[in-house]
Design a protein around this motif. Structure first.
Motif, PDB file in Angstrom:
ATOM      1  N   GLN A   2       0.823  -1.205   0.000  1.00  0.00           N
ATOM      2  CA  GLN A   2       0.000   0.000   0.000  1.00  0.00           C
ATOM      3  C   GLN A   2       0.860   1.259   0.000  1.00  0.00           C
ATOM      4  OE1 GLN A   2      -2.706  -0.388   3.321  1.00  0.00           O
ATOM      5  NE2 GLN A   2      -3.112  -2.525   2.784  1.00  0.00           N
ATOM      6  N   HIS A   3       1.949   1.239   0.777  1.00  0.00           N
ATOM      7  CA  HIS A   3       2.872   2.375   0.822  1.00  0.00           C
ATOM      8  C   HIS A   3       4.118   2.008   1.615  1.00  0.00           C
ATOM      9  CE1 HIS A   3       1.700   3.204   5.013  1.00  0.00           C
ATOM     10  NE2 HIS A   3       0.453   3.025   4.601  1.00  0.00           N
ATOM     11  N   ASP A   4       5.220   2.693   1.325  1.00  0.00           N
ATOM     12  CA  ASP A   4       6.463   2.501   2.074  1.00  0.00           C
ATOM     13  C   ASP A   4       6.199   2.886   3.530  1.00  0.00           C
ATOM     14  OD1 ASP A   4       7.340   2.136  -0.498  1.00  0.00           O
ATOM     15  OD2 ASP A   4       8.774   3.790  -0.487  1.00  0.00           O
ATOM     16  N   SER A   5       6.944   2.259   4.436  1.00  0.00           N
ATOM     17  CA  SER A   5       6.732   2.548   5.846  1.00  0.00           C
ATOM     18  C   SER A   5       7.977   2.197   6.647  1.00  0.00           C
ATOM     19  CB  SER A   5       5.536   1.750   6.367  1.00  0.00           C
ATOM     20  OG  SER A   5       5.121   2.214   7.631  1.00  0.00           O
ATOM     21  N   TYR A   6       8.006   2.637   7.888  1.00  0.00           N
ATOM     22  CA  TYR A   6       9.098   2.282   8.787  1.00  0.00           C
ATOM     23  C   TYR A   6       8.597   1.243   9.782  1.00  0.00           C
ATOM     24  CZ  TYR A   6       6.877   6.055  11.495  1.00  0.00           C
ATOM     25  OH  TYR A   6       5.976   6.852  12.134  1.00  0.00           O
ATOM     26  N   ALA A   7       9.518   0.510  10.365  1.00  0.00           N
ATOM     27  CA  ALA A   7       9.175  -0.673  11.155  1.00  0.00           C
ATOM     28  C   ALA A   7       8.237  -0.369  12.321  1.00  0.00           C
ATOM     29  CB  ALA A   7      10.437  -1.368  11.654  1.00  0.00           C
ATOM     30  N   TYR A   8       8.452   0.737  13.010  1.00  0.00           N
ATOM     31  CA  TYR A   8       7.595   1.049  14.153  1.00  0.00           C
ATOM     32  C   TYR A   8       6.158   1.279  13.709  1.00  0.00           C
ATOM     33  CZ  TYR A   8       5.642   3.120  18.322  1.00  0.00           C
ATOM     34  OH  TYR A   8       4.838   3.384  19.403  1.00  0.00           O
ATOM     35  N   ASP A   9       5.976   1.932  12.577  1.00  0.00           N
ATOM     36  CA  ASP A   9       4.634   2.166  12.059  1.00  0.00           C
ATOM     37  C   ASP A   9       3.972   0.844  11.671  1.00  0.00           C
ATOM     38  OD1 ASP A   9       2.444   3.861  11.226  1.00  0.00           O
ATOM     39  OD2 ASP A   9       3.074   3.496   9.161  1.00  0.00           O
ATOM     40  N   ILE A  10       4.720  -0.035  11.034  1.00  0.00           N
ATOM     41  CA  ILE A  10       4.201  -1.358  10.675  1.00  0.00           C
ATOM     42  C   ILE A  10       3.809  -2.115  11.938  1.00  0.00           C
ATOM     43  CG2 ILE A  10       4.811  -3.611   9.690  1.00  0.00           C
ATOM     44  CD1 ILE A  10       6.660  -2.015   7.741  1.00  0.00           C
ATOM     45  N   ALA A  11       4.682  -2.086  12.934  1.00  0.00           N
ATOM     46  CA  ALA A  11       4.401  -2.774  14.196  1.00  0.00           C
ATOM     47  C   ALA A  11       3.150  -2.213  14.858  1.00  0.00           C
ATOM     48  CB  ALA A  11       5.603  -2.651  15.132  1.00  0.00           C
ATOM     49  N   SER A  31      -0.118  -4.345  15.623  1.00  0.00           N
ATOM     50  CA  SER A  31      -0.537  -4.453  17.013  1.00  0.00           C
ATOM     51  C   SER A  31      -2.015  -4.090  17.140  1.00  0.00           C
ATOM     52  CB  SER A  31       0.310  -3.539  17.895  1.00  0.00           C
ATOM     53  OG  SER A  31      -0.164  -3.557  19.218  1.00  0.00           O
ATOM     54  N   GLU A  32      -2.399  -3.029  16.468  1.00  0.00           N
ATOM     55  CA  GLU A  32      -3.791  -2.567  16.506  1.00  0.00           C
ATOM     56  C   GLU A  32      -4.728  -3.543  15.791  1.00  0.00           C
ATOM     57  OE1 GLU A  32      -5.937   1.099  14.371  1.00  0.00           O
ATOM     58  OE2 GLU A  32      -4.345   1.688  15.751  1.00  0.00           O
ATOM     59  N   SER A  33      -4.278  -4.075  14.664  1.00  0.00           N
ATOM     60  CA  SER A  33      -5.144  -4.931  13.839  1.00  0.00           C
ATOM     61  C   SER A  33      -5.247  -6.364  14.344  1.00  0.00           C
ATOM     62  CB  SER A  33      -4.629  -4.981  12.402  1.00  0.00           C
ATOM     63  OG  SER A  33      -4.557  -3.709  11.845  1.00  0.00           O
ATOM     64  N   ILE A  34      -4.098  -6.982  14.608  1.00  0.00           N
ATOM     65  CA  ILE A  34      -4.110  -8.416  14.952  1.00  0.00           C
ATOM     66  C   ILE A  34      -3.415  -8.737  16.276  1.00  0.00           C
ATOM     67  CG2 ILE A  34      -4.364  -9.192  12.562  1.00  0.00           C
ATOM     68  CD1 ILE A  34      -1.361  -9.853  12.552  1.00  0.00           C
ATOM     69  N   GLY A  35      -2.989  -7.708  16.992  1.00  0.00           N
ATOM     70  CA  GLY A  35      -2.416  -7.937  18.313  1.00  0.00           C
ATOM     71  C   GLY A  35      -1.004  -8.487  18.324  1.00  0.00           C
TER      72      GLY A  35
END
Length: 108
Positions: free
Chosen positions: A24-33, A37-41
């Motif tokens: 969907q878009h480039d991202s950094y690891a903390y944002d991915i985490a 975390s919010e979506s699937i824990g």
């Protein structure tokens, strides 16, 4: 759901979820985490080793972006191999989850 089963299901889908987010878009690891975390824990500690493995497997590449509020951030983006892997994994997941849903739909 027993905790061990839930953990294994999440671990099995984690790479696919990361590739989906990066498609969907480039991202950094903390944002991915944070999104995972919010979506699937999934916890933050599981993301960093996976990101290193994806980079070693050449499914993602990194670049630095200057941050006005601190050190530069390492962003991840999919490579051509990463996009191909995502497409393949997404198709496999769709087939597998459809088959499981078909079986579960018949259970009373």
């Amino acid at each position: 759901m027993p905790e061990a089963i839930e953990i294994q299901l999440k671990k099995g889908a984690l790479e696919l979820c990361v590739l989906a987010l990066l498609s969907q878009h480039d991202s950094y690891a903390y944002d991915i985490a944070s999104q995972l975390s919010e979506s699937i824990g999934m916890g933050e500690g599981t993301i960093y080793p996976l990101m290193r493995r994806l980079q070693n497997d050449r499914l993602v590449e990194t670049y630095l972006v200057e941050s006005p509020a601190g050190p530069s951030r390492k962003y991840y983006r999919l490579t051509d191999a990463g996009r191909a892997s995502f497409a393949s994994q997404r198709a496999a997941w769709s087939s597998f989850s459809g088959a499981v849903q078909g079986i579960l739909g018949g259970v009373k």
